[in-house]
Design a protein around this motif. Structure first.
Motif, PDB file in Angstrom:
ATOM      1  N   LEU B 422       1.310  -0.864  -0.275  1.00 41.70           N
ATOM      2  CA  LEU B 422       0.199  -0.007   0.546  1.00 41.70           C
ATOM      3  C   LEU B 422       0.808   1.427  -0.186  1.00 41.70           C
ATOM      4  N   CYS B 423      -0.029   2.487  -0.900  1.00 41.42           N
ATOM      5  CA  CYS B 423       1.298   3.455  -1.111  1.00 41.42           C
ATOM      6  C   CYS B 423       1.617   4.226   0.452  1.00 41.42           C
ATOM      7  N   CYS B 426      -2.063   5.854   2.334  1.00 40.65           N
ATOM      8  CA  CYS B 426      -2.749   5.005   1.919  1.00 40.65           C
ATOM      9  C   CYS B 426      -4.201   4.591   2.554  1.00 40.65           C
ATOM     10  N   HIS B 428      -6.263   2.895   3.118  1.00 39.70           N
ATOM     11  CA  HIS B 428      -6.498   1.761   3.506  1.00 39.70           C
ATOM     12  C   HIS B 428      -6.237   0.957   4.767  1.00 39.70           C
ATOM     13  N   ASN B 523     -12.601   4.545  -1.035  1.00 39.75           N
ATOM     14  CA  ASN B 523     -11.360   5.918  -1.326  1.00 39.75           C
ATOM     15  C   ASN B 523     -11.718   6.788  -2.498  1.00 39.75           C
ATOM     16  N   CYS B 601      -8.276   8.420  -1.920  1.00 33.35           N
ATOM     17  CA  CYS B 601      -6.706   7.401  -2.932  1.00 33.35           C
ATOM     18  C   CYS B 601      -5.832   8.646  -2.764  1.00 33.35           C
ATOM     19  N   THR B 603      -4.213   9.263  -5.176  1.00 36.29           N
ATOM     20  CA  THR B 603      -4.265   9.257  -6.766  1.00 36.29           C
ATOM     21  C   THR B 603      -4.611  10.623  -6.671  1.00 36.29           C
TER      22      THR B 603
HETATM   23  S1  SF4 Z   1      -5.456   2.901  -2.935  1.00 37.35           S
HETATM   24 FE1  SF4 Z   1      -4.152   4.485  -3.470  1.00 37.35          FE
HETATM   25  S2  SF4 Z   1      -3.340   5.041  -1.520  1.00 37.35           S
HETATM   26 FE2  SF4 Z   1      -4.073   3.360  -1.583  1.00 37.35          FE
HETATM   27  S3  SF4 Z   1      -2.373   1.959  -3.083  1.00 37.35           S
HETATM   28 FE3  SF4 Z   1      -4.339   1.724  -4.038  1.00 37.35          FE
HETATM   29  S4  SF4 Z   1      -3.597   3.407  -4.798  1.00 37.35           S
HETATM   30 FE4  SF4 Z   1      -1.697   4.005  -3.185  1.00 37.35          FE
END
Ligand code: SF4
Ligand code: SF4
Lengths: 202, 704
Positions: B422-423, B426, B428, B523, B601, B603
């Protein structure tokens, strides 16, 4: 002016901008009227996993397939030492390696006790150069150059600049500036051209 | 001339536009997503483009358009076809008027999928013709032809590229003017209503149709027979006449009487591999571009006079089985080798190196002198296993030694594994951590689903116990709850998955009064496939009126309530204490409870100011890393630091440090990290927020 046939592998971590790097290499080849085929890693690995880009440039007939075979790459552009070593099987004997030496620590390594700081990988790459496995090794302080440029997002273009210099292809600079023009959003073009210049003079 | 560097998926999209496509629908899925996005980006305005709620809906939308005489393209990945299969199996019975082309991308490896299933088998099962491109250029040509074929034979047609075609770029001539296909309009008739009687007639129509399609395929340039050093291009245009001369004349030299058949990208790998094998020119090559219905007459021509053939194809041994059938039916004394005989890797991707190694091993078994010579020069290629292995394995293939010199090389260090995570920032991560914190000391099973949040299974979060397929995150826990009522059962699905396949699971839980907690990780985007909108965002691909569209967004809590869930709570996962309390209340509720964790998210949101680690307070205990595993938390020179190039300023680590060594910086010291994308209306998640109102992430419309 270019090498008639050039297989390039780009290795890094998802999120480091490897996809744009292979696109720029391919676009430059296109500008030079060469045949080109690329393959990118798009998908799950883009979330911080190992990613590879393949670029196959030919003077006339294109390569049949997009993936560089093992032991075939003339040039390996690495964004991070462990990924450079991981991709080394693609490099042909005596090929050129241009790599950033700052490590990107995977969470699993940070969690565990086996620390990863990239020094062992850099030492290994040096020994490969000593043994002739790598013909030419260029270590790039991408971090310092990016800091100088004021952006962490241009490591890809810095490395391309360094790779051009390593191949004695400084004359291709304009081609690459043109490639930047066609692939990068207008507001980031100047920054990327600067990054190219920094990479070439590094 | 206007030559552009095109990704395979872009080429496919442009080909559909060139064919005058009227309606394009699909559901995102790697490696297919860029097709629909490209159509949308290049839409001359006349094409209706939509992300449908799932693949079944997308196919039915496309079918409706084709019933009315429009040309329709429907895009999905291979597992999406499982969802769409109900419609797919019926459609050939009814037939189509306008061209209906399904773009189904297979993912050998797999690289980003839960199966390595083969759409060619699905095509045979559904009795739908299928084209299998070996390059992006061929994919471009095939999509255009597929519309013609679909209309000529009145059947849906599948084009099946694989990942390395979808995501490989080539220069392509892309100049054309879009001319919308003229829509004839729906004509009423009994053929459109699939009563059993109609199904019987339809079945007969299919059985009459397929041999005619096979007849066309027998003379198609996509199925070529040539020598090992030629390419399909050089022989492609001769195959309706007597161009097979080369293939029949080769009974001199060591490789006479043997042949190689290949389909898809394996054909491209084969041609690269053969170019470096001496005397490969004597091997007869059969390129299979239209595997279903199988071009039997063409295959017979290939097999004539051969005693052994080797087959290269990814996923299933489809061509191999077809050739066995042809050989059997015609009593041909031919040994057919491939995956079934163990001569070719039965699973995983192929590659030039692998094909070369397998061809050489085969030639070697036949005792061909050419092979012996080649084997010596191919030591390097045979030493390594495959590109896939070299790409993904923690320990890479050994580096081939240069004679004599390698002794001075140090041994290769053990490389760190690098699975996707996970970024940093994130939402999550915060959601899973809140659940984990809330249920510490209690026994619970966590079932998740397909999306970025599957990555919550990695250490240290370790919050995904099962992941099966789209929608199963809500239904698997229901079965578990009946089997093991004394344990807590929680399901996790993403917002896009919720609309795609989660709704029926919610209805089922409510109907059957199952004691589960259903969590939606909202998200505001379909993140894993590259930030596509979905019904919960309200944004549409055929509209630019983003603000008004967002107002039309379906509200997940309202949907849950409408489906009869009594206990529904929406929280911002970065509002940590509120989230923990909400989790406890939800699991203690007897019956179906639902939690919506809503935060955008990264992004589609802007980064917040980064916190700092106070090195004088930090005890280097790594508790923060061990708790949440954010990739921006790193250890450098013995110190725990925040990597400023990765940190998104979500503030979760601030809550985690037991010594309060991580402190949020004052908002005025704005972060230097550039935003990857800015979104109108997206608020920044904040750990210090005391309100439980969710942040209102509104994703920007996905574009290339
Ligand atoms: S949901 Fe968005 S922030 Fe989370 S891992 Fe995926 S791209 Fe990255
Ligand atoms: S604030 Fe902490 S948890 Fe959030 S992204 Fe930055 S380092 Fe990671």
């Amino acid at each position: 002016m270019s090498t008639p046939s050039l297989d390039i592998v780009v290795a890094g971590v998802g999120g480091q901008g490897t996809v744009l790097a292979s696109k720029l290499l391919a676009q430059a080849a296109l500008i030079e009227s060469l045949s080109v085929r690329t393959a990118e890693t798009i998908g799950m690995a883009q979330r911080g996993g190992s990613v590879l880009g393949h670029v196959r440039i030919r003077a006339d007939l294109p390569a049949a397939s997009p993936l560089v075979p093992l032991n075939a790459a003339d040039l390996l552009i690495g964004f991070e030492p462990a990924e450079t070593v991981r991709a080394l099987p693609y490099l042909r004997e005596g090929g050129t390696v241009v790599t950033a030496h700052k490590p990107v620590e995977p969470v699993s390594a940070t969690l565990g006790d086996a620390a990863y700081d990239g020094t062992a990988e850099v030492a290994y790459l040096r020994s490969c150069e000593g043994a002739g496995r790598i013909g030419r090794l260029v270590l790039v302080d991408g971090d310092a150059l990016c800091e100088k440029l004021g952006s962490t997002k241009v490591l890809n273009v810095v490395l391309i600049g360094a790779a051009l210099k390593a191949q004695n292809r400084e004359s291709a600079r304009e081609t690459y500036e043109q490639a930047i023009e066609s692939l990068v959003k207008p507001r980031f073009r100047a920054l990327n051209k600067q990054a190219l210049a920094e990479g070439m003079s590094a | 001339m206007s030559v552009e560097l095109c990704m395979g998926n872009q080429a496919i999209a442009l080909a559909a536009l060139k064919a005058g496509v009227n309606v394009v629908s699909g559901y995102p899925g790697t490696p297919s997503s860029e097709v629909l996005e490209t159509v949308s980006a290049r839409n001359p305005g006349a094409v209706h483009v939509e992300w449908s709620t799932n693949e079944k809906v997308a196919l039915e939308v496309g079918a409706g358009a084709a019933f009315a005489g429009a040309r329709a393209l429907v895009t999905m990945k291979q597992v999406g076809l499982n969802v769409a299969s109900d419609a797919l199996l019926s459609l050939p019975y009814l037939g189509v008027v306008g061209g209906l082309v399904l773009l189904v991308a297979d993912d050998p490896g797999p690289i980003s999928s839960q199966t390595e299933q083969d759409t060619r088998q699905f095509a045979a099962f559904a009795k739908v013709p299928l084209l299998d491109p070996s390059t992006p250029e061929e994919a471009f040509a095939m999509v255009e032809d597929a519309f013609e074929l679909s209309e000529r034979f009145g059947t849906p047609v599948i084009v099946r590229p694989t990942t390395r075609i979808c995501h490989s770029s080539v220069p392509l001539e892309t100049a054309f003017t879009y001319e919308a296909h003229a829509v004839s309009g729906f004509e009423r008739g009994s053929r459109w209503v699939v009563f059993p009687r109609r199904a019987y007639e339809g079945h007969l129509e299919i059985l009459e149709r397929l041999p005619r399609v096979a007849g066309a395929f027998n003379t198609s340039a996509y199925n070529a027979i040539h020598g090992g050093r030629e390419s399909a291009d050089s022989s492609a245009h001769s195959n309706s006449g007597g161009g097979e001369g080369d293939a029949r004349r080769d009974d001199t030299g060591g490789a006479a009487h043997i042949g190689i058949a290949a389909g898809g990208i394996s054909y491209a790998y084969l041609m690269d591999a053969l170019s470096s094998i001496p005397d490969a020119a004597d091997v007869r090559v059969f390129k299979v571009g239209t595997p279903f219905p199988f071009p039997e007459a063409r295959a017979l021509e290939f097999l004539e006079g051969l005693d052994e053939v080797l087959i290269f194809e990814e996923c299933e041994p489809f061509i191999e089985r077809e050739l066995l059938l042809v050989a059997g039916r015609h009593h041909l004394p031919i040994l057919v080798r491939g995956k079934l005989t163990g001569d070719v890797n039965p699973a995983g991707e192929s590659s030039v190196s692998l094909v070369r190694e397998q061809v050489l091993a085969w030639l070697g078994q036949r005792g061909l002198p050419a092979a012996a010579a080649a084997t010596a020069t191919a030591a390097g290629a045979t030493a390594a296993t495959s590109t896939t292995a070299a790409t993904t394995a923690a320990a890479p293939a050994p580096i081939p030694a240069a004679a004599g010199e390698s002794r001075s090389q140090e041994p290769q260090p053990q490389l760190p594994a690098r699975p996707p995570v996970l970024c940093a920032g994130c939402p999550h991560r915060a959601s899973y951590y809140a659940v984990k914190k809330a249920l510490r000391g209690r026994t619970a099973v966590y079932s998740a689903d397909i999306g970025c949040y599957t990555l919550g299974n990695a250490l240290p979060l370790d919050m995904v116990d099962t992941c099966v397929c789209m929608g199963a995150g809500f239904t698997v826990p229901q079965g578990m709850a009946w089997a093991e009522p004394e344990v807590l059962h929680l399901g996790f699905v993403g917002d896009s998955t919720f609309f795609a396949s989660g709704l029926t699971g919610v209805a089922n839980a409510v109907y059957n009064q199952t004691d589960v907690t259903l969590c939606v990780l909202d998200n505001s985007i379909t993140a894993m496939t590259g930030s596509q909108p979905h019904p919960g965002t309200g944004l549409r691909m055929s509209s630019d009126a983003t603000e008004r569209d967002a107002a039309n967004a379906l509200k997940i809590p309202a949907v849950l309530k409408a489906l009869g869930v009594e206990h529904v709570t929406e929280v911002n996962p970065f509002d940590f204490d509120t989230s923990v309390a909400a989790v406890r209340a939800a699991v203690d509720f007897k019956g179906v409870s639902a939690l919506v964790f809503k935060a955008p998210c990264i992004t589609v949101s802007k980064p917040a100011p980064q916190p700092e680690v106070d090195q004088s307070t930090c005890t280097r205990c790594k508790a923060c890393i061990k708790a949440i595993g954010c990739p921006a938390l790193v250890v450098r020179e013995g110190e725990v630091r925040i990597d400023t190039t990765l940190c998104y300023g979500c503030g979760l680590c601030v809550r985690v440090c037991p010594f309060d060594a991580i402190t949020a910086s004052v908002p005025s010291t704005a972060s230097a990290t550039p935003a990857t994308s800015t979104v109108p209306g997206a608020s920044t998640p904040s750990a210090t927020s005391t309100t439980s109102s969710p942040s209102d992430g509104t994703p920007s419309k996905a574009s290339l």
